[in-house]
Design a protein around this motif. Sequence first.
Motif, mmCIF file in Angstrom:
data_model
loop_
_atom_site.group_PDB
_atom_site.id
_atom_site.type_symbol
_atom_site.label_atom_id
_atom_site.label_comp_id
_atom_site.label_asym_id
_atom_site.label_seq_id
_atom_site.Cartn_x
_atom_site.Cartn_y
_atom_site.Cartn_z
ATOM 1 N N HIS A 83 34.411 46.793 28.964
ATOM 2 C CA HIS A 83 34.442 46.422 30.382
ATOM 3 C C HIS A 83 35.861 46.506 30.930
ATOM 4 O O HIS A 83 36.784 45.890 30.400
ATOM 5 C CB HIS A 83 33.896 45.010 30.565
ATOM 6 N N ARG A 84 36.048 47.283 31.999
ATOM 7 C CA ARG A 84 37.373 47.507 32.580
ATOM 8 C C ARG A 84 37.481 47.008 34.016
ATOM 9 O O ARG A 84 38.528 47.120 34.635
ATOM 10 C CB ARG A 84 37.687 49.013 32.550
ATOM 11 N N GLY A 85 36.404 46.488 34.562
ATOM 12 C CA GLY A 85 36.454 45.950 35.919
ATOM 13 C C GLY A 85 36.662 47.013 36.981
ATOM 14 O O GLY A 85 37.337 46.779 37.989
ATOM 15 N N ILE A 86 36.043 48.183 36.788
ATOM 16 C CA ILE A 86 36.266 49.296 37.708
ATOM 17 C C ILE A 86 35.790 48.964 39.125
ATOM 18 O O ILE A 86 36.415 49.343 40.114
ATOM 19 C CB ILE A 86 35.579 50.574 37.172
ATOM 20 N N GLU A 87 34.690 48.222 39.235
ATOM 21 C CA GLU A 87 34.175 47.892 40.565
ATOM 22 C C GLU A 87 35.154 47.002 41.334
ATOM 23 O O GLU A 87 35.304 47.137 42.553
ATOM 24 C CB GLU A 87 32.804 47.213 40.427
ATOM 25 N N LYS A 88 35.831 46.109 40.631
ATOM 26 C CA LYS A 88 36.833 45.259 41.287
ATOM 27 C C LYS A 88 38.088 46.064 41.627
ATOM 28 O O LYS A 88 38.740 45.815 42.649
ATOM 29 C CB LYS A 88 37.194 44.077 40.383
ATOM 30 N N ILE A 89 38.448 46.984 40.755
ATOM 31 C CA ILE A 89 39.601 47.840 41.043
ATOM 32 C C ILE A 89 39.365 48.595 42.345
ATOM 33 O O ILE A 89 40.270 48.747 43.169
ATOM 34 C CB ILE A 89 39.851 48.823 39.876
ATOM 35 N N ALA A 90 38.118 49.049 42.549
ATOM 36 C CA ALA A 90 37.786 49.820 43.753
ATOM 37 C C ALA A 90 38.063 49.038 45.024
ATOM 38 O O ALA A 90 38.439 49.611 46.055
ATOM 39 C CB ALA A 90 36.318 50.245 43.718
ATOM 40 N N PRO A 100 39.860 59.078 41.119
ATOM 41 C CA PRO A 100 40.076 59.331 39.688
ATOM 42 C C PRO A 100 39.369 58.331 38.772
ATOM 43 O O PRO A 100 39.067 58.660 37.621
ATOM 44 C CB PRO A 100 41.602 59.229 39.531
ATOM 45 N N TYR A 101 39.116 57.126 39.279
ATOM 46 C CA TYR A 101 38.405 56.147 38.454
ATOM 47 C C TYR A 101 36.944 56.550 38.253
ATOM 48 O O TYR A 101 36.345 56.214 37.226
ATOM 49 C CB TYR A 101 38.482 54.756 39.099
ATOM 50 N N ASP A 427 30.162 54.422 31.212
ATOM 51 C CA ASP A 427 29.214 54.392 32.314
ATOM 52 C C ASP A 427 28.454 53.082 32.350
ATOM 53 O O ASP A 427 28.106 52.569 33.413
ATOM 54 C CB ASP A 427 28.256 55.581 32.133
ATOM 55 N N SER A 428 28.193 52.503 31.179
ATOM 56 C CA SER A 428 27.422 51.282 31.105
ATOM 57 C C SER A 428 28.267 50.037 31.379
ATOM 58 O O SER A 428 27.919 49.203 32.211
ATOM 59 C CB SER A 428 26.790 51.158 29.714
ATOM 60 N N ASP A 429 29.408 49.925 30.694
ATOM 61 C CA ASP A 429 30.239 48.726 30.820
ATOM 62 C C ASP A 429 31.056 48.713 32.104
ATOM 63 O O ASP A 429 31.371 47.658 32.631
ATOM 64 C CB ASP A 429 31.178 48.612 29.625
#
Length: 430
Positions: A83-90, A100-101, A427-429
């Motif tokens: 889990h990298r928190g991509i949705e929060k980074i956005a 790029p994310y 893609d999942s996490d």
Amino acid sequence: MDTKHIKNDVDPKFFKKHQESLYDALEDKHTTVEILDDDDPLNTKMVLNMGPQHPATHGVLRLILQLNGELIEKAKLDIGYLHRGIEKIAENKTYQEFMPYTDRTDYLSPYSNNVAFCTAVEKIANVEVPERAHYIRMIGCELARISSHLLWLGTMVQDAGAVSFFLWTFREREKIYDIFDHIGGHRFTISHARIGGVANDLTDDALAMIKDFVNEFPQELKDFHGLLDRNRIFFNRNREVGVLPTERALEIGATGPTLRGSGYAYDIRDFEPYARYDEVEFEIPTRLEGDNLARYYVRMEEMHESIRIIRQCLDKLPKGPVRTDNAKQAYPSKDEVYYSMEGMIHDFMMTDTGICPPEGSESFHSIEAPKGELGYFIQSDGTGHPWRLGIKSPSYANLQALEDMLDGEMVADTVVMIGGVDPVMGDSDK
């Protein structure tokens, strides 16, 4: 340095509680090879932790299997290790900065992720995309589909015991990487799509390479079919293994080839066309068996259909611009930036602030990615970055199917079934 008074924000009891909840779900709390049944003097029953460090589980997928000898009685999945928190980074990036994310979610088909995100932003911001850009995006998405399926094919066959096949599928992927290098300047995380179109037009060299690939690849696919379709080892390792009935696939929200392999012919490109998929002809490969072999046939046939779509896109490719000519919605061309003061100002404003969808608006848009439905949900507060952004990823939905598939199967088939679902943990996490 005195570290005695540094507070640790991580609850040391969390992981213990997490472990206990998982074993509670298995209705047993034994964590090692121990006797689970007094009537089992040979210790044939055990709980096996497979992963997350296991090479066949992508390094971050953990399976907890309750075994009775070689049979799996119960199975639980434990995800979230990547889990990298991509949705929060956005939510702290401009829309274009986040591009790029998206490459790094399902990193086996970056182009599809770019297009999914761009179409969601264009929907909420009412951006018109030029016709030529739509067809270029379709070509890129179908090349990404083939590339993703080739990696699935090579790794799944390798999981079944054939090492050489992996090298042959990667040879074909290298050709696609070379095409992407000519299209966008990158082989892997290409980030070629732009809000309002694409970064640059297809060059003559890129078009020639695409035409050569679609002419040569069908023969390679034919050879792959010849090697696998009637191969007794491959056939027996996948037939009637990991069966997922249609009703159950729908209940758990399976998508993409996993759903179509269970007999439900749902493909967003046909049911809710985006780009210009309603202007090309293609079939939706579907099988009724619902086993690992059915999912193999579906993906193999999808590669044939992708070649068919690319050929039609090349024939229909119209002349014209590849990005909307609106300084408030898209980056200007480099010619404008280098030789025009207005172009430089527009480029700066797009980088600093970016496109600003109307305040209070929200949208959800999904595409048919190689692994299934990939959707983006966006809420806008009127600024240049999303107020809320959520990603509906196909791997997250399809992984749920593994718990159903594994029950009652042999432990030796676990890795093959994981390959048949074709998950990507990024893609999942997310």
